[in-house]
Design an enzyme around this catalytic site. Structure first.
Site, PDB file in Angstrom:
ATOM      1  N   ALA A 139       0.820  -1.215   0.000  1.00  0.00           N
ATOM      2  CA  ALA A 139       0.000   0.000   0.000  1.00  0.00           C
ATOM      3  C   ALA A 139       0.849   1.259   0.000  1.00  0.00           C
ATOM      4  CB  ALA A 139      -0.928  -0.008   1.210  1.00  0.00           C
ATOM      5  N   ASP A 142      12.385   5.371   4.658  1.00  0.00           N
ATOM      6  CA  ASP A 142      11.377   4.544   5.318  1.00  0.00           C
ATOM      7  C   ASP A 142      11.892   3.990   6.645  1.00  0.00           C
ATOM      8  OD1 ASP A 142      10.117   5.060   2.931  1.00  0.00           O
ATOM      9  OD2 ASP A 142      10.482   3.064   2.094  1.00  0.00           O
TER      10      ASP A 142
HETATM   11  C1  GLA Z   1      10.056   4.240  -1.462  1.00  0.00           C
HETATM   12  C2  GLA Z   1      11.508   4.073  -1.030  1.00  0.00           C
HETATM   13  C3  GLA Z   1      12.014   5.326  -0.316  1.00  0.00           C
HETATM   14  C4  GLA Z   1      11.737   6.577  -1.145  1.00  0.00           C
HETATM   15  C5  GLA Z   1      10.286   6.605  -1.624  1.00  0.00           C
HETATM   16  C6  GLA Z   1      10.027   7.738  -2.559  1.00  0.00           C
HETATM   17  O1  GLA Z   1       9.235   4.338  -0.345  1.00  0.00           O
HETATM   18  O2  GLA Z   1      11.622   2.975  -0.169  1.00  0.00           O
HETATM   19  O3  GLA Z   1      13.379   5.185  -0.043  1.00  0.00           O
HETATM   20  O4  GLA Z   1      12.641   6.672  -2.217  1.00  0.00           O
HETATM   21  O5  GLA Z   1       9.925   5.393  -2.261  1.00  0.00           O
HETATM   22  O6  GLA Z   1      10.107   8.946  -1.887  1.00  0.00           O
END
Ligand code: GLA
Length: 401
Positions: free
Chosen positions: A142, A191
């Site tokens: 998601a 993240d």
């Molecule tokens: C994913 C990646 C992150 C980031 C986002 C875009 O969530 O895991 O490291 O690059 O995409 O902002």
């Protein structure tokens, strides 16, 4: 129908005694998309959806992992940690052990040196094997970082049980290394940082070059606001396809413009960039440059004018992702446009794109109307029914028992 083959808890699968339970949250990125691997700025927050790992200590050197969502046990020996032999969801778990194992040899990499943790004492040669049972209410696929939630809950458990004394930024770099090399997705460090550094009611304002992290109070509830997530159910994967291409475009743009990363550019450089780059690469660069500025503007606006004043920045971020970075899909665009038209103060897709979720910043009294409008618009367009729910900014990874 109940699947009677699915294990329900740790003791249904393992004989060892439980020694502890650790959990880590998924995240919503409030703003700052595809800026992390460009050394830029992000403002995610940890959400009140968590992955929990219950752990028992073994007497041998095996790591064994099972979960409430899939029958069966996956195992690997701590003497044979090799990304090539990892696959499926257990590679997020085994990948963390592998990343800890190799981290001392990567101490000079940008992420580990910025994290500033001393890795010299990290040594898994005498570490004990573990039994791990995973449960989660972070929706998978998601765009809410179910993978980081799994990585970070496990990383915290490993660090504690194997007496690895490193700071949380270092654990985030371990998570990123696992995801990049064991899972094979060339993602940034946002993240894992959100999952490890999150605080209740706060955003994690991260400089992805220095890894300096500031806690920024969001104050959504006090301002009478909620963050609504619209999970479009459109599945995405970051190990393949668009994410990899976008990252490559950013690297090409930076190289052509003579900078080590797009972080080193600002709005004044865009005229030169437009002259030098092909149209597509220029638009990728423009997204990153303007998005970095929007993160800074959002942090400043939250601090000076409060949460009700940031809506236009979320809207502008979505336009930039849709038109310049081209990572949106019709379902995300519809969720955003419908939320904006039915009472949201601002809305944007969140996460890597090509599917996943949109977020909308919504006054509490408009919540039901926005939700109904989005569900109706999806039905009207013939899209699969979305899931719509509220998230709150919550604490990062922790030991629960
Ligand atoms: C994913 C990646 C992150 C980031 C986002 C875009 O969530 O895991 O490291 O690059 O995409 O902002």
């Amino acid at each position: 129908m109940t699947d009677t083959t699915t294990p329900r808890g740790f003791s249904d699968v393992f004989d060892t005694e439980v020694v502890g339970r650790w959990s880590a949250p998924g995240r919503v990125n409030l703003i700052g998309e595809h800026t992390d691997y460009n050394d830029g700025f992000v403002l995610p927050f940890a959400i009140d959806r968590r992955t929990t790992v219950t752990v028992g200590v073994r007497t041998d050197r095996l790591l064994r992992v099972s979960s409430s969502f899939e029958a069966g046990v996956h195992e690997i020996s701590l003497d044979a940690l090799d990304p090539a032999s990892m696959s499926g969801w257990s590679s997020y778990v085994f990948g963390i052990a592998w990343a800890l194992h190799v981290a001392p040899t990567r101490a000079e990499s940008p992420a580990f040196s910025a994290a500033g943790g001393d890795l010299s004492g990290v040594d898994l040669s005498t570490a004990t094997g573990l039994d791990l049972f995973v449960e989660s209410d972070v929706p998978v696929g998601a765009g809410l970082s179910s993978s980081a939630a799994l990585e970070c809950s496990v990383a915290l458990a490993f660090a504690e049980l194997w007496s690895i004394d490193v700071n949380r930024s270092t654990l985030a770099a371990v998570g990123q290394l696992a995801e990049n090399e064991a899972v094979g997705a060339p993602t940034g460090i946002m993240d894992q940082s959100a999952s490890l550094l999150g605080r209740a009611d706060s955003g994690v304002f991260l400089d992805c070059r220095s890894l300096d992290a500031d806690v920024v109070e969001l104050g959504f509830a006090a301002a009478g606001l909620e963050v609504l997530v619209v999970d479009t159910k459109v599945e995405h994967a970051h190990a393949t396809g668009g994410y990899v291409d976008r990252r490559a475009s950013c690297e090409r743009g930076a190289a052509a413009l003579g900078v080590s990363s797009l972080r080193d550019l600002d709005a004044d450089d865009l005229a030169r960039a437009e002259q030098m780059l092909d149209d597509e690469t220029f638009r990728r660069v423009r997204h990153v440059v303007t998005e970095n500025q929007r993160v800074l503007d959002t942090v400043r606006t939250l601090r000076t004018d409060g949460a009700r004043a940031i809506g236009h920045l979320l809207d502008a971020s979505h336009v930039s992702m849709r038109d310049d970075f081209e990572i949106s899909v019709p379902e995300l665009d519809l969720a955003v446009a419908t939320a904006q038209a039915s009472g949201a103060l601002g809305a944007r897709m969140t996460g890597g794109g090509f599917g996943g979720s949109a977020i909308a910043l919504v006054p509490t009294e408009a919540r039901a109307a926005v939700e109904q409008a989005v569900v109706a618009a999806f039905a009207e367009a013939g899209f699969a029914a979305p899931t719509v729910f509220t998230v709150n900014a919550d604490e990062g990874a922790r030991r629960d028992a």
